[in-house]
Design a protein around this motif. Structure first.
Motif, PDB file in Angstrom:
ATOM      1  N   PHE A  19       6.216   8.273  -3.529  1.00 36.48           N
ATOM      2  CA  PHE A  19       5.919   7.006  -2.853  1.00 36.48           C
ATOM      3  C   PHE A  19       5.499   5.943  -3.858  1.00 36.48           C
ATOM      4  O   PHE A  19       5.992   4.805  -3.835  1.00 36.48           O
ATOM      5  N   ASN A  20       4.577   6.318  -4.756  1.00 39.51           N
ATOM      6  CA  ASN A  20       4.012   5.355  -5.697  1.00 39.51           C
ATOM      7  C   ASN A  20       4.824   5.217  -6.980  1.00 39.51           C
ATOM      8  O   ASN A  20       5.263   4.125  -7.347  1.00 39.51           O
ATOM      9  N   ALA A  21       5.031   6.326  -7.690  1.00 40.44           N
ATOM     10  CA  ALA A  21       5.737   6.235  -8.971  1.00 40.44           C
ATOM     11  C   ALA A  21       7.173   5.757  -8.779  1.00 40.44           C
ATOM     12  O   ALA A  21       7.716   5.026  -9.616  1.00 40.44           O
ATOM     13  N   GLY A  22       7.806   6.143  -7.678  1.00 36.99           N
ATOM     14  CA  GLY A  22       9.184   5.730  -7.431  1.00 36.99           C
ATOM     15  C   GLY A  22       9.346   4.252  -7.149  1.00 36.99           C
ATOM     16  O   GLY A  22      10.449   3.705  -7.279  1.00 36.99           O
ATOM     17  N   SER A  23       8.267   3.579  -6.776  1.00 37.85           N
ATOM     18  CA  SER A  23       8.376   2.169  -6.387  1.00 37.85           C
ATOM     19  C   SER A  23       8.674   1.239  -7.554  1.00 37.85           C
ATOM     20  O   SER A  23       8.930   0.044  -7.341  1.00 37.85           O
ATOM     21  N   PRO A  72      -1.257  -0.201  -3.533  1.00 37.34           N
ATOM     22  CA  PRO A  72      -0.888  -1.541  -3.998  1.00 37.34           C
ATOM     23  C   PRO A  72      -1.304  -1.815  -5.437  1.00 37.34           C
ATOM     24  O   PRO A  72      -0.687  -2.641  -6.122  1.00 37.34           O
ATOM     25  N   ALA A  73      -2.348  -1.129  -5.920  1.00 30.75           N
ATOM     26  CA  ALA A  73      -3.009  -1.532  -7.163  1.00 30.75           C
ATOM     27  C   ALA A  73      -2.615  -0.724  -8.388  1.00 30.75           C
ATOM     28  O   ALA A  73      -2.856  -1.157  -9.520  1.00 30.75           O
ATOM     29  N   GLY A  74      -2.008   0.447  -8.215  1.00 34.99           N
ATOM     30  CA  GLY A  74      -1.874   1.398  -9.305  1.00 34.99           C
ATOM     31  C   GLY A  74      -1.044   0.949 -10.479  1.00 34.99           C
ATOM     32  O   GLY A  74      -1.221   1.450 -11.593  1.00 34.99           O
ATOM     33  N   GLY A  75      -0.134   0.013 -10.282  1.00 29.40           N
ATOM     34  CA  GLY A  75       0.665  -0.472 -11.396  1.00 29.40           C
ATOM     35  C   GLY A  75      -0.014  -1.568 -12.185  1.00 29.40           C
ATOM     36  O   GLY A  75       0.459  -1.958 -13.260  1.00 29.40           O
ATOM     37  N   ALA A  76      -1.130  -2.073 -11.658  1.00 29.81           N
ATOM     38  CA  ALA A  76      -1.797  -3.212 -12.288  1.00 29.81           C
ATOM     39  C   ALA A  76      -3.106  -2.845 -12.968  1.00 29.81           C
ATOM     40  O   ALA A  76      -3.627  -3.624 -13.761  1.00 29.81           O
ATOM     41  N   VAL A  77      -3.659  -1.661 -12.670  1.00 25.90           N
ATOM     42  CA  VAL A  77      -4.967  -1.301 -13.208  1.00 25.90           C
ATOM     43  C   VAL A  77      -4.849  -0.167 -14.220  1.00 25.90           C
ATOM     44  O   VAL A  77      -3.850   0.550 -14.259  1.00 25.90           O
ATOM     45  N   THR A  78      -5.874  -0.003 -15.026  1.00 28.81           N
ATOM     46  CA  THR A  78      -5.954   1.113 -15.965  1.00 28.81           C
ATOM     47  C   THR A  78      -6.460   2.348 -15.222  1.00 28.81           C
ATOM     48  O   THR A  78      -6.967   2.244 -14.094  1.00 28.81           O
ATOM     49  N   PRO A  79      -6.400   3.537 -15.839  1.00 31.76           N
ATOM     50  CA  PRO A  79      -6.987   4.710 -15.196  1.00 31.76           C
ATOM     51  C   PRO A  79      -8.478   4.558 -14.879  1.00 31.76           C
ATOM     52  O   PRO A  79      -8.940   5.055 -13.840  1.00 31.76           O
ATOM     53  N   MET A  80      -9.229   3.866 -15.721  1.00 34.24           N
ATOM     54  CA  MET A  80     -10.635   3.613 -15.394  1.00 34.24           C
ATOM     55  C   MET A  80     -10.744   2.686 -14.182  1.00 34.24           C
ATOM     56  O   MET A  80     -11.619   2.856 -13.328  1.00 34.24           O
ATOM     57  N   GLY A  81      -9.851   1.718 -14.129  1.00 37.63           N
ATOM     58  CA  GLY A  81      -9.810   0.866 -12.950  1.00 37.63           C
ATOM     59  C   GLY A  81      -9.442   1.657 -11.708  1.00 37.63           C
ATOM     60  O   GLY A  81      -9.961   1.395 -10.611  1.00 37.63           O
ATOM     61  N   ALA A  82      -8.567   2.645 -11.856  1.00 37.76           N
ATOM     62  CA  ALA A  82      -8.180   3.491 -10.727  1.00 37.76           C
ATOM     63  C   ALA A  82      -9.366   4.303 -10.220  1.00 37.76           C
ATOM     64  O   ALA A  82      -9.511   4.523  -9.012  1.00 37.76           O
ATOM     65  N   ILE A  83     -10.222   4.772 -11.133  1.00 41.00           N
ATOM     66  CA  ILE A  83     -11.437   5.472 -10.709  1.00 41.00           C
ATOM     67  C   ILE A  83     -12.303   4.555  -9.861  1.00 41.00           C
ATOM     68  O   ILE A  83     -12.827   4.955  -8.807  1.00 41.00           O
TER      69      ILE A  83
END
Length: 445
Positions: free
Chosen positions: A228-232, A288-299
């Protein structure tokens, strides 16, 4: 000195690797709808299990046919007024070449359209969890058809279609925070405000009948969400899809832990339902956010969503709306949080150079995200409520109260999820009888 020769940019060529990758991602997204069915199916009472499963499964049938007939054209065809698309060559999908590429990418149109189809299927299925135990199956099926046509297809064009107003404004939605989760969550709220509460709401416990099913469904959702996410990103050439894959895992883990910690502090226990719900909240927020943030931002995104969604699920008791399986609390709230937090945590090093407030970019992107979030929320809520009202006044949305109390599975599907008729009988009785008789003789002696 001879003049410089400017060469035209080489046209994209079909990539077998990206095509295969996207077909796998499409299959993963398809798996999410049965996963959702198990997730929701385990959360309802025994007497509603099959109905809950069917409310997801029927979307696979209805939305697929609509997508072929006109849905893909409406969502991704030539823009009209920044509100809707249309391409008559795509009606029925009969005029698309086998190797015709999606503009600007290295995958065929057929691959793009089937990937997007899986998004269109799961979005109305998400709504169903809010309506558990009380909706006529025929009315639900018609609602899906109408809602996909007048809500999902136009909103998908706004967010992802070339010329759509949110797309042109620069609203970031990597994989569906607005078009899928806010859209579905707002629709769920609109419908339940029209059809009302379940019999026994706030009085009966209405506990999940099978937490193992819930955990199985959550696991399938988590697995499918990587597609869903990586394929987008529609390919795998520049690492952005890989970043999204990592952030999906990281945010989901953070949200699950945050939900459980909140739950322990608030209620005194770490529950399996909390773990499953927290994981889904993290998946929703990072979408919505995963392509714009860093892994720390994802946490950060995941942890915030885990706590605030856990708090939000209790609002239905405070405000009196019966969101059966917390679609509003998880998908609407999680989608809003994930979309707005882009305006704070966007690093400028992922899908684009856009930076959020915490990376020196000010609030410009935050206000763009607000425009997308609240426009989709308002449109979906209002139109969904209108559709539910029309259906309720014409064919009736709810089953009769007696059927709801006795069990919607038997009333709507003439089946039950579990057959207990043979319990304690048959071979078991035959085997026990001689033992009991022998014991009786010894006592008499």
């Amino acid at each position: 000195m001879a003049p410089a020769i400017t060469l035209a940019a080489e046209a994209p060529k079909l990539s077998a690797a990206n095509t295969g990758f996207m077909l796998i991602c499409s299959a993963l997204v398809m798996l999410m709808t049965p996963g959702l069915a198990f997730f929701y199916g385990g959360m309802v009472r025994v007497k509603s299990t099959l109905n809950m499963l069917m409310m997801s499964f029927i979307s696979l049938g209805i939305v697929t046919i609509l997508w072929v007939l006109y849905g893909f054209s409406m969502a991704f065809g030539t823009d009209s007024g920044s509100l809707i698309g249309w391409n008559s060559d795509w009606v029925g999908l009969g005029n698309i070449g086998l190797t015709e590429l999606w503009p600007g990418y290295t995958i065929p149109v057929f691959v793009f359209l089937v990937f997007q189809l899986m998004f269109a299927i799961i979005t109305p299925a998400l709504i169903s969890g809010a309506l558990a135990d009380r909706v006529k199956f025929s009315a639900w099926a018609l609602f899906i058809a109408l809602w996909a046509t007048v809500v999902y297809f136009p909103v998908a064009h706004w967010v992802w279609g070339a010329g759509g107003w949110a797309f042109e404004l620069g609203v970031i939605d990597f994989a569906g925070g607005t078009a899928v989760h806010i859209n579905a969550g707002a629709a769920a709220l609109g419908v339940i405000l029209v059809i009302g509460k379940r019999v026994g709401f706030k009085k009966d416990p209405m506990r999940p009948h099978s937490l193992p099913l819930v955990m199985l469904g959550a696991g399938l959702l988590w697995f499918g969400w990587f597609g869903f996410n990586a394929g987008s990103w529609l390919g795998n050439d520049d690492g952005v899809g890989a970043l999204m894959f990592v952030n999906t895992q990281v945010a989901t883990a953070a949200a699950m832990l945050a939900w459980l910690i909140y739950e322990k502090i608030r209620h005194g226990a770490f529950t399996t339902l909390g773990a499953a719900s927290g994981a889904v909240a993290g998946l929703v927020a990072i979408t919505p956010a995963g392509g714009a943030v860093t892994p720390m931002g994802a946490i950060a995104v995941g942890a915030i969503a885990g706590v605030l969604c856990a708090m939000a699920v209790g609002l239905k008791y405070k405000f009196g709306y019966d969101d059966s399986l917390d679609v509003v609390g998880v998908h609407l709230v999680g989608g809003v949080l994930g979309s707005l937090l882009i305006g704070l945590f966007a690093s400028g090093k992922g899908q684009s150079t856009v930076e959020g407030l915490f990376y020196g970019g000010g609030l410009t992107q935050f206000w763009k995200q607000c425009a997308g979030v609240f426009a989709v929320l308002a449109y979906s809520l209002i139109v969904s409520a209108i559709l539910a009202f029309i259906l309720d006044k014409t064919m009736g949305m709810r089953v009769p109260e007696d059927d709801e109390v006795a069990g919607i599975d038997q009333a709507e599907h003439a089946e039950t999820a579990y057959d207990f008729s043979g319990a304690g009988g048959g071979a078991a009785k035959t085997a026990v009888a001689p033992v009991a008789a022998a014991a009786s003789k010894k006592v008499d002696a």
